[in-house]
Structures are given as structure tokens and as C-alpha cells.
Write a protein that holds these residues in place. Structure first.
Motif, mmCIF file in Angstrom:
data_model
loop_
_atom_site.group_PDB
_atom_site.id
_atom_site.type_symbol
_atom_site.label_atom_id
_atom_site.label_comp_id
_atom_site.label_asym_id
_atom_site.label_seq_id
_atom_site.Cartn_x
_atom_site.Cartn_y
_atom_site.Cartn_z
ATOM 1 N N PHE A 14 1.036 -1.217 -0.081
ATOM 2 C CA PHE A 14 0.059 -0.150 0.230
ATOM 3 C C PHE A 14 0.841 1.117 -0.060
ATOM 4 C CE2 PHE A 14 -2.245 3.590 2.185
ATOM 5 C CZ PHE A 14 -3.340 3.512 1.320
ATOM 6 N N PHE A 15 1.864 1.129 0.593
ATOM 7 C CA PHE A 15 2.716 2.462 0.814
ATOM 8 C C PHE A 15 3.639 2.631 -0.545
ATOM 9 C CE2 PHE A 15 7.076 4.438 1.545
ATOM 10 C CZ PHE A 15 6.649 5.388 2.103
ATOM 11 N N ALA A 16 3.796 1.481 -1.016
ATOM 12 C CA ALA A 16 4.793 1.586 -2.283
ATOM 13 C C ALA A 16 3.695 2.296 -3.543
ATOM 14 C CB ALA A 16 5.234 0.270 -2.793
ATOM 15 N N LEU A 17 2.685 1.674 -3.536
ATOM 16 C CA LEU A 17 1.673 1.792 -4.561
ATOM 17 C C LEU A 17 1.089 3.614 -4.171
ATOM 18 C CD1 LEU A 17 -0.729 -0.951 -4.744
ATOM 19 C CD2 LEU A 17 0.899 -0.249 -6.628
ATOM 20 N N SER A 18 1.095 3.758 -3.084
ATOM 21 C CA SER A 18 0.694 5.370 -2.752
ATOM 22 C C SER A 18 1.625 6.150 -3.027
ATOM 23 C CB SER A 18 0.101 5.422 -1.344
ATOM 24 O OG SER A 18 -0.797 4.635 -1.177
ATOM 25 N N LEU A 35 -7.917 4.716 -1.726
ATOM 26 C CA LEU A 35 -9.055 3.918 -1.315
ATOM 27 C C LEU A 35 -9.225 2.340 -2.030
ATOM 28 C CD1 LEU A 35 -11.787 3.285 0.329
ATOM 29 C CD2 LEU A 35 -12.949 4.754 -1.337
ATOM 30 N N GLY A 36 -8.948 2.602 -3.369
ATOM 31 C CA GLY A 36 -8.921 1.554 -4.139
ATOM 32 C C GLY A 36 -7.942 0.451 -3.746
ATOM 33 N N LEU A 72 -6.158 -2.417 7.735
ATOM 34 C CA LEU A 72 -6.873 -1.322 7.541
ATOM 35 C C LEU A 72 -6.465 -0.101 8.262
ATOM 36 C CD1 LEU A 72 -9.623 0.177 6.031
ATOM 37 C CD2 LEU A 72 -10.766 -0.649 8.207
ATOM 38 N N LEU A 73 -6.425 -0.170 9.637
ATOM 39 C CA LEU A 73 -5.851 0.975 10.415
ATOM 40 C C LEU A 73 -4.400 1.473 10.109
ATOM 41 C CD1 LEU A 73 -6.865 -0.287 13.988
ATOM 42 C CD2 LEU A 73 -8.018 1.557 12.459
ATOM 43 N N ALA A 74 -3.412 0.509 9.591
ATOM 44 C CA ALA A 74 -2.232 0.934 9.135
ATOM 45 C C ALA A 74 -2.252 1.520 7.775
ATOM 46 C CB ALA A 74 -1.315 -0.167 8.972
ATOM 47 N N CYS A 75 -3.158 1.297 6.718
ATOM 48 C CA CYS A 75 -3.367 1.794 5.545
ATOM 49 C C CYS A 75 -3.896 3.484 5.923
ATOM 50 C CB CYS A 75 -4.132 0.937 4.456
ATOM 51 S SG CYS A 75 -3.371 -0.474 3.941
ATOM 52 N N LEU A 76 -4.802 3.433 6.631
ATOM 53 C CA LEU A 76 -5.468 4.609 6.980
ATOM 54 C C LEU A 76 -4.469 5.747 7.569
ATOM 55 C CD1 LEU A 76 -8.942 3.696 8.137
ATOM 56 C CD2 LEU A 76 -8.220 4.599 5.988
ATOM 57 N N THR A 77 -3.489 4.949 8.418
ATOM 58 C CA THR A 77 -2.523 5.774 9.079
ATOM 59 C C THR A 77 -1.668 6.446 7.900
ATOM 60 O OG1 THR A 77 -2.866 4.744 11.109
ATOM 61 C CG2 THR A 77 -0.688 6.016 10.591
ATOM 62 N N ILE A 78 -1.088 5.519 6.955
ATOM 63 C CA ILE A 78 -0.337 5.980 5.765
ATOM 64 C C ILE A 78 -1.215 6.985 5.058
ATOM 65 C CG2 ILE A 78 0.935 5.345 3.758
ATOM 66 C CD1 ILE A 78 1.405 2.644 5.391
ATOM 67 N N TRP A 79 -2.166 6.712 4.721
ATOM 68 C CA TRP A 79 -3.122 7.726 4.103
ATOM 69 C C TRP A 79 -3.192 8.978 4.845
ATOM 70 C CZ3 TRP A 79 -8.572 5.757 2.187
ATOM 71 C CH2 TRP A 79 -9.400 6.715 1.502
#
Length: 172
Positions: A14-18, A35-36, A72-79
Motif C-alpha cells: 500500500f505504501f509503495a503504490l501510494s 481507497l482502491g 486497515l488501520l495501518a493503511c489509513l494511518t499511511i493515507w
């Protein structure tokens, strides 16, 4: 313990893609991409988890739920970090200091943000995003919170009280 590697790997992806999306494609509104990516990776994690560890006991189901929640929480934190750093006030301030050496003097920096028109630079950057996002309605010179904004304000005030934070954050 080994089951935690799956969401950790998904968060790294997720981090790399973002990061790649923001820095290579410079989208105007990257939240749809974020989100995707988050949803696709949650689905991939759930499918991979079930393939590696079939759900036969309640512990298996709880393990999957915990992995998905953690991811989910980790992805939202990175976001949130991407938005705070790249589009937030601090990120903008740092860019201004980097790009305009004249603003590195404290008084000049403050004057630049006070501005001479209806809105200072801080509001001029934030207000259109709040209006476009449906958080605030602007009628001529009057601002009004929309229902979505009211919910966010109440939630923010509640979190300040629950976590003993003052207005604007920080530990008391």
C-alpha cells in the motif's frame, strides 16, 4: 505471529503504490487511488489468509478479522500521513520556506500568511477543499457547516475530550 506478516506485507505494498501514485502521476485527488488500493489489498489479504489458513475454528476467524483490522488501520494511518505531509499546512509551510528564501525571516513569513485580501493564504488553501468536499457551504462571505462537517466537528471535539487533548491537539 507468522500470520501478521500478511498484513505487514500488504501495508508495505500500500505504501509503495501510494508513494508511486503521488510522486509519479501527481493526481489532483489521490484519495480514490488510496481507497482502491486499500480495498484491493484487504480483499487480497482475506483470500490469501483463507488459502493458507482455512477457517475451521473461531480462532481462525478472529485471526483473519484482526489481520484485516490491523491492515486497515495501518493503511489509513499511511493515507493520513500522506495528506498531512503533502497537503496539510505544515507541508505547505515547509515548501514555502524551501521555495522562497525571503520567507525564511519570521516576520515576512507571518505577513505572507496574513495577506491583504478577504482570505489569508492559510484559508485560501483550505477553504476550497472544504467546500468541494462537502464539509462547508460558502455563501458570499458566510460559512456554514454542512451535515458532514457537523459530524466531523462533534467527533473531533469528542476525541479531544476523550484523549485529553486541547484544541489543535497536543497533550495537556
Amino acid at each position: 505471529m507468522i500470520r501478521l506478516l500478511l498484513p505487514a506485507a500488504a501495508v508495505a505494498v500500500f505504501f509503495a503504490l501510494s508513494w508511486a501514485t503521488v510522486f509519479l502521476f501527481h493526481p489532483r485527488d489521490p484519495k480514490r487511488f488510496f481507497l482502491g488500493y486499500a480495498l484491493l489489498l484487504l480483499a487480497a489479504t482475506a483470500l490469501t489468509y483463507r488459502a493458507l489458513w482455512p477457517i475451521v475454528r473461531i480462532e481462525d476467524a478472529l485471526g483473519l478479522a484482526c489481520d484485516l483490522l490491523l491492515q486497515l488501520l495501518a493503511c489509513l494511518t499511511i493515507w493520513n500521513a500522506f495528506y498531512s505531509v503533502l497537503w496539510g499546512f505544515s507541508g505547505s509551510l515547509i515548501c514555502d520556506l524551501f521555495n522562497e528564501p525571503a520567507l525564511r525571516h519570521r516576520d515576512r513569513l507571518i505577513e505572507s500568511y496574513e495577506g491583504g485580501g478577504d482570505l489569508d493564504r492559510i484559508m485560501a488553501r483550505r477553504l476550497p477543499n472544504l467546500v468541494r468536499g462537502g464539509w462547508v457551504a460558502r455563501d458570499d462571505r458566510t460559512l456554514r457547516l454542512r451535515p458532514k462537517g457537523v459530524v466531523m466537528a462533534i467527533g473531533t471535539l469528542a476525541s479531544f475530550k476523550v484523549f485529553s487533548l486541547g484544541m489543535g491537539g497536543g497533550v495537556k
